[in-house]
Design a protein around this motif. Structure first.
Motif, PDB file in Angstrom:
ATOM      1  N   LEU A  39      12.027   0.301  -0.977  1.00 27.98           N
ATOM      2  CA  LEU A  39      10.883  -0.127  -0.175  1.00 27.98           C
ATOM      3  C   LEU A  39      11.007   0.256   1.293  1.00 27.98           C
ATOM      4  N   ASP A  40      12.148   0.797   1.701  1.00 29.72           N
ATOM      5  CA  ASP A  40      12.293   1.201   3.102  1.00 29.72           C
ATOM      6  C   ASP A  40      13.533   2.082   3.258  1.00 29.72           C
ATOM      7  N   HIS A  43       6.447   4.633   0.023  1.00 28.30           N
ATOM      8  CA  HIS A  43       5.536   5.616   0.621  1.00 28.30           C
ATOM      9  C   HIS A  43       4.538   4.935   1.571  1.00 28.30           C
ATOM     10  N   TYR A  44       5.065   3.952   2.308  1.00 31.07           N
ATOM     11  CA  TYR A  44       4.320   3.280   3.387  1.00 31.07           C
ATOM     12  C   TYR A  44       3.087   2.541   2.867  1.00 31.07           C
ATOM     13  N   SER A  45       3.178   2.034   1.643  1.00 30.75           N
ATOM     14  CA  SER A  45       2.101   1.228   1.068  1.00 30.75           C
ATOM     15  C   SER A  45       2.330  -0.224   1.460  1.00 30.75           C
ATOM     16  N   GLN A  46       1.392  -0.772   2.178  1.00 27.96           N
ATOM     17  CA  GLN A  46       1.490  -2.129   2.714  1.00 27.96           C
ATOM     18  C   GLN A  46       0.410  -3.022   2.097  1.00 27.96           C
ATOM     19  N   GLY A  67      12.502  10.301   2.164  1.00 28.11           N
ATOM     20  CA  GLY A  67      13.498   9.322   1.752  1.00 28.11           C
ATOM     21  C   GLY A  67      13.188   8.608   0.459  1.00 28.11           C
ATOM     22  N   PHE A  68      12.026   8.870  -0.145  1.00 26.73           N
ATOM     23  CA  PHE A  68      11.618   8.174  -1.361  1.00 26.73           C
ATOM     24  C   PHE A  68      11.824   9.063  -2.586  1.00 26.73           C
ATOM     25  N   ALA A  69      12.433   8.516  -3.627  1.00 25.09           N
ATOM     26  CA  ALA A  69      12.487   9.189  -4.924  1.00 25.09           C
ATOM     27  C   ALA A  69      11.209   8.873  -5.688  1.00 25.09           C
ATOM     28  N   PRO A  82       3.472   0.223  -5.389  1.00 22.36           N
ATOM     29  CA  PRO A  82       2.003   0.274  -5.303  1.00 22.36           C
ATOM     30  C   PRO A  82       1.340   0.783  -6.579  1.00 22.36           C
ATOM     31  N   GLU A  83       0.176   0.204  -6.854  1.00 21.67           N
ATOM     32  CA  GLU A  83      -0.669   0.688  -7.941  1.00 21.67           C
ATOM     33  C   GLU A  83      -1.402   1.957  -7.537  1.00 21.67           C
TER      34      GLU A  83
END
Length: 606
Positions: free
Chosen positions: A57-58, A343-346, A14-16, A267-268
């Motif tokens: 982000l989601d 990409h599930y970066s928290q 789902g992420f570009a 995210p970095e």
């Protein structure tokens, strides 16, 4: 052409890809658009508002607004010349269409509502398009609902009111409280429109479609007028003008503040915790953007931004905060909305705890910017002049203390960059006082303290063993790429040592490449920092290493400007995967390109 040659833009879970996003804006907000026609990020009505669209982000619960062919297709897109109006060409086996997108404004400035306009034009054949609009839920803290009115359906999303306006040829096939889906069949020379109108805690104006469509061209004219007013005549002009237009996204017209970026929590490093909210005005970033505006000849933006920064500092006092809200207030403490993250970066963050840090380098940023502002032919008011003298005194009083440094680290140290920036602050204060731009009462003290800082740096921060200025004293050979910003110190104090430091930074932090990591030990958790690469170009040019500077500039641009990127730069670039990382559009990345090009242009003039 056949279907086997066409491959629609792909998403992963789902992420570009971050490097594939383009931005549109109007001086108040910024929307990010993926190659598949999806607006995955838009904070309305302001840059720092809660996001109406947050699929970035989601993908599961985030809002988005997409126009996409129903058949396999290829995408070609670019900004119009000297404009931030975006054009995307969808090419299918059956035909092709042009999608033109704008956050509309007027020639007199921004509209009193948010107007996101998307025009579809048939080029050849016939293409079927699907429009999908899903409103965000503010991380499931509100529930959108539809209110039918005489003027059309209005959606309420917390404090926002939104209306989708479409031309009659769009066929609505699904509509409820959270989602709209429509189909459009486009043939050659057919022209259609879909526009989203948004307001916050205010009545909603409902302009007719012809006026909305016309404002796309008005907005384009406004962008062109601004770009053509720039006086930059140096090298790499195409890249400089595109970066100037990207910086303009971050200029918040209601106040003149300059946001660091338009997003939060990108995210970095994928899967890491370095995911910060950059939708605020950092003193450091604002000063450097003002510097680039001076080089561009963007007088109105430069003056507005410098005035906003001066007034904000006067309002809050000479103990500078690292960042302020776009209205000049205190940045909120971090909170963590329940979103999955890119990409599930928290964690996903709103607010920024750097607001409370001690960062001594800001004094150098502010005084150097003031000196450049004056050198460009402008004049200080008495309040700003007195404030600069107070900043110089505060710097002279506090330079010996440890701080969090330019990189906002949790470990306080005597960071070399911070000490050099304090030297720069007092050096510029001396120059301003000698020219009678600020009160010279404390001139002798500033001169003496400047020399004490120099002596301290030379005694504690230089390493004979590593032939470089270290990250901080006794840091066991650790290096810091931000020293590229301190080439003035090198020219004034010890040019050969600074040149040696830059060689060491490239070899150690860049592994021989101009694409460098921020500092030693960070390589495993984040990507190379784009601004640092351009800062090194500027530094090499300033220290007389012209051939090296030019070769590095060409190598950096060749690396970054590829694979369909429309030069909407993020904060970082992963040289291992050739993927972009961090928030976007990132002011530091774009301003650093402009300053590097200016430095190389000045070389050509000598």
């Amino acid at each position: 052409m056949n279907n086997q040659t066409l491959q629609s833009p792909m998403r992963e879970n789902g992420f570009a890809r971050l490097g594939d996003y383009a931005a549109i804006g109007e001086g108040r907000s910024v929307a990010l658009i993926a190659p598949d026609g999806a607006i995955d990020w838009w904070c309305a009505p302001n840059l720092d508002s809660p996001p109406l669209f947050d699929r970035l982000l989601d993908p599961a619960i985030g809002g988005f607004f997409q126009i996409e062919p129903t058949q396999p297709y290829q995408t070609k897109r670019a900004y119009r010349a000297e404009s931030n109006v975006l054009e995307t060409r969808f090419i299918t086996q059956q035909g092709s269409v042009l999608l033109t997108e704008s956050l509309n404004s007027t020639l007199a400035g921004r509209l009193p509502w948010s107007e996101l306009a998307r025009r579809v034009e048939g080029l050849d054949g016939e293409v079927e398009l699907c429009l999908t609009l899903r409103f965000g839920t503010l991380a499931e803290t509100c529930s959108p609902w539809c209110d039918p009115t005489e003027q059309g359906n209005v959606w309420h999303i917390a404090d926002l009111m939104a209306m989708l306006r479409t031309s009659d040829d769009w066929h609505i096939v699904e509509q409820d409280d959270e989602r709209i889906r429509a189909i459009l069949r486009v043939t050659a020379k057919q022209r259609s429109l879909a526009a989203l109108l948004v307001t916050e805690r205010e009545p909603l104006a409902v302009p007719d479609l012809a006026a909305i469509d016309s404002r796309i061209e008005t907005s384009h004219t406004a962008w062109q007028d601004w770009a053509q007013s720039l006086s930059y005549q140096g090298r790499y002009a195409d890249h400089v003008h595109r970066s100037a237009l990207s910086l303009k996204f971050l200029w918040y017209s209601p106040t003149g503040a300059l946001a660091a970026a338009a997003t939060t929590s990108l995210p970095e490093g994928i899967g890491g915790e370095k995911n910060y909210d950059y939708r605020y005005a950092w003193v450091r970033d604002a000063c450097l953007i003002i510097k680039s505006f001076v080089y561009l000849g963007a007088l109105e933006d430069c003056k507005a931004a410098f005035s906003w920064l001066s007034k904000t500092i006067i309002r809050h006092g000479t103990t500078l905060r690292a960042c302020y809200t776009l209205e000049g207030g205190t940045v909120p403490a971090e909170r963590y909305p329940a979103l999955r993250g890119y990409h599930y970066s928290q964690p996903v963050r709103v607010g920024n705890n750097a607001r409370d840090q001690v960062q001594l380098s800001m004094y150098g940023d502010m005084l150097a910017t003031a000196e450049l502002f004056i050198r460009a032919g402008h004049i200080l008011d008495l309040s700003t002049s007195r404030m600069l003298g107070q900043l110089a005194n505060h710097c002279a009083d506090t330079w010996r203390q440890k701080d969090s440094g330019i990189w906002e680290l949790p470990e306080q140290q005597h960071y070399t960059h911070s000490k050099m920036a304090c030297w720069l602050a007092l050096d510029r204060a001396v120059a301003l006082a000698e020219a009678r731009h600020i009160e010279p009462t404390w001139l002798d003290r500033w001169q003496r303290e400047r020399e004490r800082i120099r002596d301290w740096i030379e005694a504690h921060c230089w390493s004979d063993e590593h032939q470089a200025y270290l990250f901080y004293p006794d840091s066991e050979g650790a290096l810091d790429a931000s020293l590229a910003l301190m080439h003035r110190y090198g020219n004034a104090v010890n040019k050969s040592r600074m040149q040696a430091t830059y060689r060491a930074i490239r070899e150690t932090l860049g592994h021989g490449s101009p694409m460098v990591y921020r500092y030693s030990g960070v390589e495993q958790e984040e990507s190379t920092f784009i601004a640092c690469a351009f800062w090194l170009v500027e530094a090499h040019a300033a220290l007389g290493e012209h051939a090296q500077a030019e070769a590095a500039m060409d190598e950096i641009l060749d690396k970054l400007c590829q694979r369909g990127n429309v030069e909407t730069f993020n904060e970082m670039f992963d040289v291992r995967s050739n993927e972009w990382r961090g928030n976007m559009p990132q002011g530091l990345s774009h301003l650093a390109l402009i300053c590097a090009a200016q430095a190389l242009s000045e070389v050509g003039e000598t």
